[in-house]
Design a protein around this motif. Structure first.
Motif, PDB file in Angstrom:
ATOM      1  N   PHE A 107     -90.820  53.654  31.559  1.00 16.11           N
ATOM      2  CA  PHE A 107     -89.536  53.240  31.001  1.00 16.11           C
ATOM      3  C   PHE A 107     -89.553  51.782  30.566  1.00 16.11           C
ATOM      4  N   VAL A 111     -88.630  52.365  26.797  1.00  7.62           N
ATOM      5  CA  VAL A 111     -87.190  52.142  26.665  1.00  7.62           C
ATOM      6  C   VAL A 111     -86.844  50.654  26.690  1.00  7.62           C
ATOM      7  N   SER A 158     -87.459  59.420  28.723  1.00  8.68           N
ATOM      8  CA  SER A 158     -87.562  58.101  28.094  1.00  8.68           C
ATOM      9  C   SER A 158     -87.260  58.194  26.603  1.00  8.68           C
ATOM     10  N   ALA A 161     -83.560  58.697  25.953  1.00  5.83           N
ATOM     11  CA  ALA A 161     -82.892  57.401  26.074  1.00  5.83           C
ATOM     12  C   ALA A 161     -82.994  56.615  24.777  1.00  5.83           C
ATOM     13  N   SER A 164     -80.415  58.040  22.282  1.00  5.82           N
ATOM     14  CA  SER A 164     -79.051  57.650  22.620  1.00  5.82           C
ATOM     15  C   SER A 164     -78.811  56.173  22.317  1.00  5.82           C
ATOM     16  N   PHE A 165     -79.764  55.340  22.690  1.00  2.00           N
ATOM     17  CA  PHE A 165     -79.648  53.917  22.405  1.00  2.00           C
ATOM     18  C   PHE A 165     -79.561  53.663  20.907  1.00  2.00           C
TER      19      PHE A 165
END
Length: 253
Positions: A107, A111, A158, A161, A164-165
């Motif tokens: 991550f 991320v 990951s 994420a 979504s980010f």
């Protein structure tokens, strides 16, 4: 136009670097350990009349990210485009085998490192900070849409994420001249996947789960990334672009 590509020494990143240079971008190719490969991509670009530099840095470390952006700007001028292609797969782990250090690294690169690269780019591109705008493409994965293949739930998480980010981040900077798009490859031939695809039986099994019946090639993903970076996509932001051969299927052919 100055394009910085994290993880640009191999796979999708390298294919993107070559194509971007052919289309007139000055390209900063970031690498962590593949120095020789990064320099080979640079040499090929320069031989073809383009401009490129190879820059070391681990996007899992905040200090390296800041140094990377500064070095890219010193070498090639203000960064106008960013492709976050650096990523690791974290190995194969069931949930009952999770290792905290492995998860933190996974991550941290996929991320947190990506998010910090977006921070560095925003501080340079955003009209709020005196910039002239720009485009950011985050390389995600179709794994994020299905939870991954067996043993890859952490990797899939990951990448979910990242998607979504990307959507939220794009809304934050839409009025500041920055477009942000997530490109989601399906299974693609790269250094990361070559071991899994080397076994003919496994390759056939994976191919059978893809609607087109085959895995992707890095230049195919690079073409999608270059479209997202281009003015042809000027009204596209905050979305995911699937490059998946038609998506997943789960029946026997």
């Amino acid at each position: 136009m100055t394009l910085l590509i994290t993880g640009g020494a191999s796979g999708i990143g390298a294919a993107t670097a070559r194509l971007a240079a052919a289309r007139g971008h000055k390209v900063a190719i970031n690498y962590r350990s593949r120095e020789a490969q990064a320099k080979k991509v640079v040499a090929d670009i320069v031989a073809g009349g383009g401009q490129a530099v190879a820059l070391p840095g681990d996007v899992g470390h905040e200090a390296d990210i800041e140094k990377l952006f500064e070095a890219a700007e010193r070498a090639l001028g203000p960064i106008t485009h960013l492709v976050n292609s650096a990523g690791i797969d974290g190995g194969t782990m069931r949930a009952d085998e999770f290792d905290e250090a492995v998860l933190a690294r996974l991550f941290g690169v996929n991320v947190v490192g990506l998010m910090l690269c977006c921070r560095a780019a925003t501080r340079r591109m955003s009209t709020r900070h005196g910039g002239k705008g720009g485009v950011i493409v985050n390389v995600s994965s179709m794994a994020g849409t299905i939870g991954g293949r067996p043993g890859k739930s952490a990797y899939a998480a990951s990448k979910a994420a990242v998607d979504s980010f990307t959507m939220g981040f794009a809304k934050e900077v839409a009025m500041e001249g920055i477009r942000v798009i997530s490109v989601r490859p399906g299974m693609t031939e790269t250094e990361m996947t070559e071991q899994a695809l080397a076994d003919p039986a496994n390759r056939a099994a994976v191919s059978a789960t893809i609607a087109m019946g085959r895995v992707g090639r890095a230049p195919e993903i690079a073409n999608a990334i270059l479209f997202a970076l281009s003015d042809e996509a000027s009204f596209i932001s905050g979305v995911t672009l699937d490059c998946s051969g038609g998506g997943f299927v789960f029946w026997n052919r």
